[in-house]
Design a protein around this motif. Structure first.
Motif, PDB file in Angstrom:
ATOM      1  N   ALA A 292      21.106  99.667  16.222  1.00 18.17           N
ATOM      2  CA  ALA A 292      21.312  98.894  17.391  1.00 18.17           C
ATOM      3  C   ALA A 292      22.903  98.685  17.508  1.00 18.17           C
ATOM      4  O   ALA A 292      23.273  98.544  18.731  1.00 18.17           O
ATOM      5  CB  ALA A 292      20.839  97.448  17.044  1.00 18.17           C
ATOM      6  N   LEU A 293      23.734  98.626  16.474  1.00 16.44           N
ATOM      7  CA  LEU A 293      25.107  98.625  16.524  1.00 16.44           C
ATOM      8  C   LEU A 293      25.595  99.848  17.086  1.00 16.44           C
ATOM      9  O   LEU A 293      26.526  99.847  18.152  1.00 16.44           O
ATOM     10  CB  LEU A 293      25.672  98.298  15.107  1.00 16.44           C
ATOM     11  CG  LEU A 293      27.060  98.335  14.929  1.00 16.44           C
ATOM     12  CD1 LEU A 293      27.800  97.322  15.892  1.00 16.44           C
ATOM     13  CD2 LEU A 293      27.658  98.382  13.562  1.00 16.44           C
ATOM     14  N   SER A 294      25.242 101.022  16.584  1.00 12.56           N
ATOM     15  CA  SER A 294      25.655 102.356  17.058  1.00 12.56           C
ATOM     16  C   SER A 294      25.228 102.330  18.759  1.00 12.56           C
ATOM     17  O   SER A 294      26.076 102.999  19.559  1.00 12.56           O
ATOM     18  CB  SER A 294      24.927 103.480  16.386  1.00 12.56           C
ATOM     19  OG  SER A 294      25.237 104.493  17.201  1.00 12.56           O
ATOM     20  N   GLY A 295      23.932 101.866  19.239  1.00  9.20           N
ATOM     21  CA  GLY A 295      23.557 101.981  20.292  1.00  9.20           C
ATOM     22  C   GLY A 295      24.364 100.986  21.374  1.00  9.20           C
ATOM     23  O   GLY A 295      24.699 101.346  22.573  1.00  9.20           O
TER      24      GLY A 295
ATOM     25  N   TYR B  91      21.930  91.403   8.499  1.00 10.84           N
ATOM     26  CA  TYR B  91      22.602  90.469   9.306  1.00 10.84           C
ATOM     27  C   TYR B  91      23.934  90.762   9.901  1.00 10.84           C
ATOM     28  O   TYR B  91      24.422  90.329  11.002  1.00 10.84           O
ATOM     29  CB  TYR B  91      22.402  89.054   8.593  1.00 10.84           C
ATOM     30  CG  TYR B  91      21.159  88.634   8.268  1.00 10.84           C
ATOM     31  CD1 TYR B  91      20.196  88.221   9.389  1.00 10.84           C
ATOM     32  CD2 TYR B  91      20.546  88.651   7.083  1.00 10.84           C
ATOM     33  CE1 TYR B  91      19.104  87.439   9.247  1.00 10.84           C
ATOM     34  CE2 TYR B  91      19.143  88.190   6.990  1.00 10.84           C
ATOM     35  CZ  TYR B  91      18.590  87.481   8.112  1.00 10.84           C
ATOM     36  OH  TYR B  91      17.261  87.002   7.744  1.00 10.84           O
ATOM     37  N   ILE B  92      24.619  91.471   8.991  1.00 20.02           N
ATOM     38  CA  ILE B  92      26.105  91.761   9.272  1.00 20.02           C
ATOM     39  C   ILE B  92      26.358  92.683  10.612  1.00 20.02           C
ATOM     40  O   ILE B  92      26.714  92.571  11.615  1.00 20.02           O
ATOM     41  CB  ILE B  92      27.079  92.450   8.141  1.00 20.02           C
ATOM     42  CG1 ILE B  92      27.178  91.257   7.044  1.00 20.02           C
ATOM     43  CG2 ILE B  92      28.199  92.809   8.556  1.00 20.02           C
ATOM     44  CD1 ILE B  92      27.872  91.776   5.890  1.00 20.02           C
ATOM     45  N   PHE B  93      25.443  93.809  10.267  1.00 16.23           N
ATOM     46  CA  PHE B  93      25.554  94.708  11.444  1.00 16.23           C
ATOM     47  C   PHE B  93      24.615  94.174  12.799  1.00 16.23           C
ATOM     48  O   PHE B  93      25.008  94.585  14.006  1.00 16.23           O
ATOM     49  CB  PHE B  93      24.802  96.077  10.945  1.00 16.23           C
ATOM     50  CG  PHE B  93      25.217  96.654   9.948  1.00 16.23           C
ATOM     51  CD1 PHE B  93      26.792  96.427   9.565  1.00 16.23           C
ATOM     52  CD2 PHE B  93      24.328  97.358   8.876  1.00 16.23           C
ATOM     53  CE1 PHE B  93      26.945  97.357   8.423  1.00 16.23           C
ATOM     54  CE2 PHE B  93      24.958  97.791   7.743  1.00 16.23           C
ATOM     55  CZ  PHE B  93      26.427  97.872   7.229  1.00 16.23           C
ATOM     56  N   ARG B  94      23.678  93.327  12.676  1.00 18.72           N
ATOM     57  CA  ARG B  94      23.070  92.886  13.799  1.00 18.72           C
ATOM     58  C   ARG B  94      24.143  91.995  14.453  1.00 18.72           C
ATOM     59  O   ARG B  94      24.251  91.795  15.612  1.00 18.72           O
ATOM     60  CB  ARG B  94      21.769  92.248  13.506  1.00 18.72           C
ATOM     61  CG  ARG B  94      20.748  91.554  14.736  1.00 18.72           C
ATOM     62  CD  ARG B  94      20.243  92.694  15.507  1.00 18.72           C
ATOM     63  NE  ARG B  94      19.053  93.632  14.700  1.00 18.72           N
ATOM     64  CZ  ARG B  94      18.387  94.329  15.176  1.00 18.72           C
ATOM     65  NH1 ARG B  94      18.559  95.098  16.390  1.00 18.72           N
ATOM     66  NH2 ARG B  94      17.421  94.817  14.445  1.00 18.72           N
ATOM     67  N   GLY B  95      24.903  91.274  13.628  1.00 18.38           N
ATOM     68  CA  GLY B  95      25.817  90.188  14.281  1.00 18.38           C
ATOM     69  C   GLY B  95      26.989  90.869  14.890  1.00 18.38           C
ATOM     70  O   GLY B  95      27.285  90.448  16.009  1.00 18.38           O
ATOM     71  N   LEU B  96      27.663  92.121  14.482  1.00 18.75           N
ATOM     72  CA  LEU B  96      28.406  92.750  15.020  1.00 18.75           C
ATOM     73  C   LEU B  96      27.937  93.587  16.450  1.00 18.75           C
ATOM     74  O   LEU B  96      28.754  93.438  17.222  1.00 18.75           O
ATOM     75  CB  LEU B  96      28.770  93.970  14.100  1.00 18.75           C
ATOM     76  CG  LEU B  96      29.632  93.605  12.977  1.00 18.75           C
ATOM     77  CD1 LEU B  96      30.022  94.605  12.025  1.00 18.75           C
ATOM     78  CD2 LEU B  96      30.930  93.023  13.406  1.00 18.75           C
ATOM     79  N   ALA B  97      26.668  93.855  16.390  1.00 18.52           N
ATOM     80  CA  ALA B  97      26.092  94.225  17.620  1.00 18.52           C
ATOM     81  C   ALA B  97      26.046  93.326  18.728  1.00 18.52           C
ATOM     82  O   ALA B  97      26.278  93.486  19.875  1.00 18.52           O
ATOM     83  CB  ALA B  97      24.811  94.749  17.309  1.00 18.52           C
ATOM     84  N   PHE B  98      25.824  92.020  18.222  1.00 20.93           N
ATOM     85  CA  PHE B  98      25.592  90.967  19.312  1.00 20.93           C
ATOM     86  C   PHE B  98      27.018  90.443  19.656  1.00 20.93           C
ATOM     87  O   PHE B  98      27.238  90.414  21.066  1.00 20.93           O
ATOM     88  CB  PHE B  98      24.898  89.536  18.374  1.00 20.93           C
ATOM     89  CG  PHE B  98      25.219  88.451  19.406  1.00 20.93           C
ATOM     90  CD1 PHE B  98      24.146  88.186  20.228  1.00 20.93           C
ATOM     91  CD2 PHE B  98      26.052  87.357  19.308  1.00 20.93           C
ATOM     92  CE1 PHE B  98      24.146  86.948  21.221  1.00 20.93           C
ATOM     93  CE2 PHE B  98      26.045  86.275  20.152  1.00 20.93           C
ATOM     94  CZ  PHE B  98      25.067  86.150  20.820  1.00 20.93           C
TER      95      PHE B  98
END
Length: 326
Positions: A71-74, A127-134
């Motif tokens: 998700a972050l990469s996308g 949670y960190i990576f999903r948060g960064l994506a947000f």
């Protein structure tokens, strides 16, 4: 016959054949060229996630942050290609892989060097990576009209009549098989996953192997993020939610030992085909879509049970033969 039934993938192969026959009888349209191509195209993302997860599990770890890396990469690739349409698309592919590598290296450092339990470590980074994506996406969505056609063609374009994303998935499967079976780093991953103490005595540093396996996993998942948003022309911080569980299920179904040290790309590939056929088959039958997850779970239990039964039967037969020789 014993050689056939003793194969670790025997249960999977039987299950795949039964599914293919059942689908051919009930929904023959599933095997049209167009349907097969779309089925493979829509499920290619699980090739990337499952292969990455397999490498980590074989090393003795687990990674539940893979979907968040995707998700972050996308999100990053979606934002960059929208704001910089003049940049060659191939550059975004490199960016996606680098993002995944950085995320994977962080996971590998926390697990391999800081010795945090893999489940706990990757739960936190999940949670960190999903948060960064947000944060990067500001919670917004990207829609088809916001994607350049050249960007989308990197995934949905065709080479020799086959979608590019399928070519990428096939390449990942081949590279993973070669890496794990025919290279020294690949054999070290199996060694650490099988017995960490023995590997340490042999001079293999567990921390380096864990860092390597998580970094490779991250790179593959980063690539999947770019190809996913290009494939479906949609992007958001929430994409791929729950995909990590499907990837882990595919690995287990494909014969990858959850405690590490065992697993082959061939088994994972068969498991991906099974999941793809199940998903497409059920979606073509009215009223069964709500049972999709339950049916998948039942098939996984049955197939794994067959594999366990055949493995135990083979071991018992071998013990009897050895006893007769004595």
């Amino acid at each position: 016959m014993r050689k056939i039934t003793g194969n670790k993938n025997f249960g999977l192969i039987v299950g795949l054949i039964v599914l293919m026959v059942l689908a051919a009888v009930i929904t023959p349209d599933l095997y049209s060229v167009g349907s097969l191509m779309n089925m493979l195209r829509n499920n290619c993302v699980f090739v990337f996630l499952a292969v990455g997860e397999m490498i980590v599990i074989i090393s003795g770890g687990i990674d539940i942050s893979i979907a968040c890396i995707m998700a972050l990469s996308g999100c990053v690739c979606s934002l960059l290609q929208f704001n910089h349409p003049q940049v060659p698309v191939f550059l975004w592919l490199i960016v996606a892989v680098l993002i995944g590598m950085v995320c994977g290296m962080f996971n590998g450092f926390v697990v391999g060097t800081l010795k945090v339990t893999p489940m706990i470590a990757t739960l936190g980074t999940n949670y960190i990576f999903r948060g960064l994506a947000f944060i990067i996406s500001s919670g917004a969505w990207w829609y088809p009209h916001q994607y350049q056609m050249t960007f989308q063609n990197f995934s949905i374009g065709k080479t020799a009549g086959i979608y590019n994303i399928i070519w990428f998935a096939g390449l990942i499967l081949i590279l993973a098989a070669v890496f794990l079976n025919y290279t020294t780093p690949g054999r070290r991953i199996y060694a650490v996953g099988t017995n960490k103490e023995s590997a340490k005595v042999s001079g293999i540093r567990e921390s380096r192997v864990m860092l390597m396996s998580y970094t490779i996993c991250g790179a593959i998942c980063g690539l999947s993020g770019m190809l996913y948003v290009a494939n479906f022309a949609v992007g958001n911080f929430a994409i791929g939610d729950g995909f990590e569980m499907t990837a882990i299920a595919i690995c287990i179904l494909g014969g990858v030992s959850i405690i590490g040290g065992q697993g082959k790309v061939g088994g994972v590939f068969i498991a991906i085909l099974m999941m793809s056929i199940i998903t497409s088959f059920i979606s073509m039958l009215p009223g069964l879509s709500v049972w999709q997850d339950a049916i998948k779970g039942a098939i996984i239990i049955i197939a794994v049970g067959i594999n366990i039964w055949t493995a135990r039967s083979t071991r018992r037969q071998d013990l009897k033969e050895r006893g007769a020789l004595l």
